[in-house]
Design an enzyme around this catalytic site. Structure first.
Site, short mmCIF file in Angstrom:
data_model
loop_
_atom_site.label_atom_id
_atom_site.label_comp_id
_atom_site.label_asym_id
_atom_site.label_seq_id
_atom_site.Cartn_x
_atom_site.Cartn_y
_atom_site.Cartn_z
N SER A 164 -2.42 -0.43 9.43
CA SER A 164 -0.98 -0.30 9.64
C SER A 164 -0.58 -0.72 11.06
O SER A 164 -0.85 -1.84 11.46
CB SER A 164 -0.56 1.13 9.32
OG SER A 164 0.82 1.23 9.23
N ASP A 340 1.27 -0.32 -2.22
CA ASP A 340 1.54 0.15 -0.87
C ASP A 340 3.03 -0.02 -0.62
O ASP A 340 3.53 -1.14 -0.57
CB ASP A 340 0.73 -0.69 0.12
CG ASP A 340 0.92 -0.25 1.57
OD1 ASP A 340 1.95 0.36 1.87
OD2 ASP A 340 0.02 -0.56 2.38
N HIS A 371 -0.45 3.22 0.96
CA HIS A 371 -0.66 2.85 2.36
C HIS A 371 -1.79 3.66 3.00
O HIS A 371 -2.67 3.10 3.65
CB HIS A 371 0.64 3.05 3.13
CG HIS A 371 0.63 2.41 4.47
ND1 HIS A 371 0.39 1.06 4.64
CD2 HIS A 371 0.82 2.92 5.71
CE1 HIS A 371 0.44 0.78 5.93
NE2 HIS A 371 0.69 1.89 6.60
#
Ligand SMILES: *[C@@H]1O[C@H](CO)[C@@H](O)[C@H](O)[C@H]1NC(C)=O
Ligand SMILES: *[C@@H]1O[C@H](CO)[C@@H](O)[C@H](O)[C@H]1NC(C)=O
Ligand SMILES: *[C@@H]1O[C@H](CO)[C@@H](O)[C@H](O)[C@H]1NC(C)=O
Length: 401
Positions: A164, A340, A371
């Site tokens: 991320s 996600d 995610h």
């Protein structure tokens, strides 16, 4: 999120697991792994603890590497810390799995997390301490922690895994780095990657550009009571206080959304939640949240937009400089998923895959990964970490250790 809180409250009334009370390095030692704490101070004065697992429990070495253990450097995402890579059992958590596979594992931390609360001049209570965004994570914390790991081990390059925001800071770093620096990154594995968004993600997209600009001015001038964005881990009443002002409530809910509200629990082991929630979420700055909001508006990576006048002073141009991922030559491998909902597949395809040049060498579109699953999901061990390890072995076989 409500579900998480209920689980958390249920868990907190029971006796504490020992893992809940240990910091990252002690937790690593608790599981029988060698561990070192390193302190890296950046040019702008922040000191963060970086944990190192120099070898696995059985001290395995990789074929073709003689005594050397290649470095794998991990960087966490927004609201996380290096603990992200430790939450599951040793046979499942990437930091341990990579150590046992023969690597020298380094776990980076950015400023403002519990491992990055020291500054040469500012106290963490001082507003000026929180005067940073993801650009500073990238330009100072990430860059200097990587340089430190290489210097400390005498190696010339390393393998990098980010999740991320941990990918965003590397995209930003590589976008502004020359080829010599980029050569330090032998392979860049980007899990749940993001370098901009096309699809609106509430509440990041709530504020209009002009208002966002104003808020940034306020924060920079210290008129906003520049504060850490922190989701108190235990006391809901603190949370209520903190989130009571209308603007902060947007930030708070942004935090919750990113933390887990947007997503189902996916493949997360619910029995580990008390441990996860005692080390997550970490703090970030208001300014970083505003920078993220701008990234949503611009659909690409840029330095923080300070408004034309201040941009001229800070950057020598009226527009906030673009961090062009087309400049990336370091070999990059993407892992993403339709499931996600934060780093959406469409954004990965339309922004990262279209804007990147020769650096992008492979990409994997996985089924049913939320995610957080990329970092703490139970299927990630077999479907993400082990494939990465084999990919690195292949690279070592081909081009040497
Ligand atoms: C950070 O600051 C705290 C409190 O001032 C201190 O106890 C700790 O030793 C410092 N850590 C580092 C790495 O300088
Ligand atoms: C934050 O940093 C900017 C630029 O470095 C500076 O102009 C501003 O005065 C700082 N604000 C605070 C509150 O420290
Ligand atoms: C989930 O975590 C618990 C508690 O640490 C552990 O005993 C269990 O084996 C884990 N489950 C799976 C499927 O890994």
């Amino acid at each position: 999120m409500i579900a998480l809180l209920i689980l958390f409250l249920a868990a907190s009334s029971a006796t504490k697991e020992i893992e809940e009370t240990l910091d990252a390095a002690d937790y690593i030692a608790y599981y029988g792994y060698p561990v070192e704490r390193h302190y890296v101070t950046t040019d702008d004065g922040y000191t963060s603890e970086v944990q190192r697992i120099p070898s696995g429990r059985d001290e395995r070495l990789i074929e073709g590497c003689s005594k050397k253990r290649p470095i794998v450097f991990f960087m966490h995402g927004l609201f996380a810390s290096s603990y992200l890579y430790l939450f599951n059992l040793p046979s499942q958590s990437p930091a341990f799995v990579f150590a046992d596979a023969g690597f020298d594992v380094w776990l980076g931390n950015v400023r403002g997390t519990e491992y990055g609360m020291n500054h040469t001049k500012f106290d963490a209570k001082d507003p000026s301490f929180w005067n940073f965004t993801l650009y500073d994570y990238s330009h100072y914390d990430l860059r200097q922690q990587i340089e430190y790991a290489l210097e400390e081990t005498g190696q010339e390059s390393l393998f990098y895994v980010g999740h991320s925001q941990g990918t965003t800071v590397m995209f930003a770093r590589l976008a502004e780095a020359d080829a010599t620096w980029q050569n330090k990154i032998r392979l860049f594995f980007a899990l749940g990657p993001t370098a901009g968004f096309l699809k609106p993600l509430m509440p990041f997209t709530l504020l209009e550009k002009g208002l966002l600009q104003k808020l940034i001015q306020y924060v920079l001038d210290g008129r906003f009571g520049i504060q850490p964005v922190q989701i108190p881990k235990t006391l809901l009443s603190h949370l209520a206080d903190f989130c009571s002002s209308p603007f902060l409530s947007h930030l708070c809910s942004a935090g919750f959304h990113i933390a887990s509200g947007l997503e189902k629990l996916g493949q997360v082991n619910a029995s580990r939640l008390p441990i996860i929630l005692s080390h997550f979420p970490s703090a970030t700055s208001t300014l970083n949240m505003l920078h993220w909001m701008q990234i949503f508006k611009y659909h690409e990576l840029r330095r923080l937009d300070l408004g034309a006048e201040r941009n001229m002073i800070a950057y020598g141009q009226e527009e906030a400089p673009k961090l062009d991922i087309g400049n990336i030559v370091a070999q990059t491998i993407l892992y993403f998923s339709k499931d996600d909902r934060i780093t959406d597949e469409v954004d990965v395809r339309e922004i990262i895959m279209k804007q990147m040049g020769p650096g992008l060498i492979e990409n994997y579109d996985l089924d049913h990964f939320t995610h957080s699953d990329f970092a703490i999901g139970l299927r990630a061990t077999d479907e993400v970490y082990k494939p990465i390890i084999y990919r690195i072995y292949k690279e070592i076989q081909k081009n040497g250790c």
